[in-house]
Scaffold this motif. Structure first.
Motif, PDB file in Angstrom:
ATOM      1  N   MET A  49       0.828  -1.206   0.000  1.00 20.07           N
ATOM      2  CA  MET A  49       0.000   0.000   0.000  1.00 20.07           C
ATOM      3  C   MET A  49       0.860   1.252   0.000  1.00 20.07           C
ATOM      4  O   MET A  49       0.516   2.248  -0.646  1.00 20.07           O
ATOM      5  CB  MET A  49      -0.935   0.010   1.200  1.00 20.07           C
ATOM      6  N   ASN A  50       1.982   1.222   0.708  1.00 24.01           N
ATOM      7  CA  ASN A  50       2.866   2.384   0.716  1.00 24.01           C
ATOM      8  C   ASN A  50       3.583   2.555  -0.616  1.00 24.01           C
ATOM      9  O   ASN A  50       3.929   3.679  -0.989  1.00 24.01           O
ATOM     10  CB  ASN A  50       3.875   2.281   1.861  1.00 24.01           C
ATOM     11  N   LEU A  51       3.809   1.465  -1.345  1.00 23.93           N
ATOM     12  CA  LEU A  51       4.389   1.596  -2.684  1.00 23.93           C
ATOM     13  C   LEU A  51       3.412   2.266  -3.645  1.00 23.93           C
ATOM     14  O   LEU A  51       3.821   2.995  -4.549  1.00 23.93           O
ATOM     15  CB  LEU A  51       4.774   0.224  -3.232  1.00 23.93           C
ATOM     16  N   LEU A  52       2.125   2.021  -3.434  1.00 25.07           N
ATOM     17  CA  LEU A  52       1.107   2.629  -4.294  1.00 25.07           C
ATOM     18  C   LEU A  52       0.665   4.000  -3.807  1.00 25.07           C
ATOM     19  O   LEU A  52      -0.281   4.570  -4.352  1.00 25.07           O
ATOM     20  CB  LEU A  52      -0.105   1.701  -4.383  1.00 25.07           C
ATOM     21  N   GLU A  54       1.933   6.859  -4.227  1.00 24.62           N
ATOM     22  CA  GLU A  54       2.051   7.921  -5.230  1.00 24.62           C
ATOM     23  C   GLU A  54       0.770   8.054  -6.036  1.00 24.62           C
ATOM     24  O   GLU A  54       0.398   9.156  -6.438  1.00 24.62           O
ATOM     25  CB  GLU A  54       3.217   7.634  -6.161  1.00 24.62           C
ATOM     26  N   TYR A  55       0.096   6.957  -6.261  1.00 23.34           N
ATOM     27  CA  TYR A  55      -1.127   6.973  -7.052  1.00 23.34           C
ATOM     28  C   TYR A  55      -2.362   7.258  -6.210  1.00 23.34           C
ATOM     29  O   TYR A  55      -3.307   7.887  -6.680  1.00 23.34           O
ATOM     30  CB  TYR A  55      -1.313   5.639  -7.780  1.00 23.34           C
ATOM     31  N   THR A  56      -2.355   6.796  -4.979  1.00 20.45           N
ATOM     32  CA  THR A  56      -3.541   6.929  -4.135  1.00 20.45           C
ATOM     33  C   THR A  56      -3.462   8.100  -3.163  1.00 20.45           C
ATOM     34  O   THR A  56      -4.480   8.454  -2.565  1.00 20.45           O
ATOM     35  CB  THR A  56      -3.749   5.648  -3.315  1.00 20.45           C
ATOM     36  N   ASN A  57      -2.294   8.700  -3.003  1.00 19.59           N
ATOM     37  CA  ASN A  57      -2.069   9.777  -2.031  1.00 19.59           C
ATOM     38  C   ASN A  57      -2.472   9.366  -0.625  1.00 19.59           C
ATOM     39  O   ASN A  57      -2.991  10.168   0.153  1.00 19.59           O
ATOM     40  CB  ASN A  57      -2.807  11.053  -2.433  1.00 19.59           C
ATOM     41  N   LEU A  58      -2.271   8.104  -0.296  1.00 16.10           N
ATOM     42  CA  LEU A  58      -2.618   7.573   1.006  1.00 16.10           C
ATOM     43  C   LEU A  58      -1.445   6.748   1.514  1.00 16.10           C
ATOM     44  O   LEU A  58      -1.059   5.756   0.899  1.00 16.10           O
ATOM     45  CB  LEU A  58      -3.865   6.698   0.916  1.00 16.10           C
ATOM     46  N   GLU A  59      -0.860   7.176   2.625  1.00 15.60           N
ATOM     47  CA  GLU A  59       0.301   6.483   3.171  1.00 15.60           C
ATOM     48  C   GLU A  59      -0.006   6.033   4.589  1.00 15.60           C
ATOM     49  O   GLU A  59      -0.375   6.836   5.438  1.00 15.60           O
ATOM     50  CB  GLU A  59       1.504   7.418   3.176  1.00 15.60           C
ATOM     51  N   VAL A  82      -7.624   2.883   6.580  1.00 15.18           N
ATOM     52  CA  VAL A  82      -7.791   3.833   5.475  1.00 15.18           C
ATOM     53  C   VAL A  82      -8.883   4.840   5.806  1.00 15.18           C
ATOM     54  O   VAL A  82      -8.714   6.051   5.589  1.00 15.18           O
ATOM     55  CB  VAL A  82      -8.090   3.072   4.158  1.00 15.18           C
ATOM     56  N   CYS A  83     -10.001   4.372   6.346  1.00 17.49           N
ATOM     57  CA  CYS A  83     -11.094   5.285   6.703  1.00 17.49           C
ATOM     58  C   CYS A  83     -10.675   6.248   7.811  1.00 17.49           C
ATOM     59  O   CYS A  83     -11.028   7.421   7.774  1.00 17.49           O
ATOM     60  CB  CYS A  83     -12.331   4.499   7.134  1.00 17.49           C
ATOM     61  N   LEU A  84      -9.908   5.760   8.779  1.00 15.30           N
ATOM     62  CA  LEU A  84      -9.401   6.650   9.833  1.00 15.30           C
ATOM     63  C   LEU A  84      -8.453   7.683   9.271  1.00 15.30           C
ATOM     64  O   LEU A  84      -8.501   8.856   9.645  1.00 15.30           O
ATOM     65  CB  LEU A  84      -8.698   5.827  10.913  1.00 15.30           C
ATOM     66  N   LYS A  85      -7.599   7.269   8.357  1.00 13.18           N
ATOM     67  CA  LYS A  85      -6.647   8.196   7.746  1.00 13.18           C
ATOM     68  C   LYS A  85      -7.371   9.259   6.942  1.00 13.18           C
ATOM     69  O   LYS A  85      -7.039  10.442   7.027  1.00 13.18           O
ATOM     70  CB  LYS A  85      -5.672   7.414   6.869  1.00 13.18           C
TER      71      LYS A  85
END
Length: 89
Positions: A49-52, A54-59, A82-85
């Motif tokens: 998920m952290n590799l992606l 750049e595309y999702t703007n979610l780390e 993800v929902c918390l973030k």
């Protein structure tokens, strides 16, 4: 000063007794290997998920809290994080 050594002694003694108990029981070894496999899979999922990001703007950080949540809950745990973030941004 001496209380520190007593606490370390109790920790090491209880750890040794726990390891001894786990090696005596065969089901405990299977349980520990399953738990270890779940932790490794959760770490790889969070890393992916952290590799992606750049595309999702979610780390999502890989720490004990997120790793434990994903290990115990699985995919719903990822969705929870993800929902918390998103809600806390």
């Amino acid at each position: 000063m001496y209380i520190k050594y007593v606490m370390w002694g109790l920790l090491s003694l209880s750890s040794l007794l726990l390891v001894f108990t786990l090696f005596r029981n065969r089901r405990a070894g299977r349980w520990l290997s399953t738990l270890g496999l779940n932790i490794v899979i959760a770490a790889f999922i969070l890393y992916g998920m952290n590799l992606l990001s750049e595309y999702t703007n979610l780390e999502l950080p890989i720490n004990t809290t997120t790793l434990g949540t994903v290990t115990v809950l699985g995919v719903p745990g990822i969705l929870l994080l993800v929902c918390l973030k998103i809600s806390l941004l």
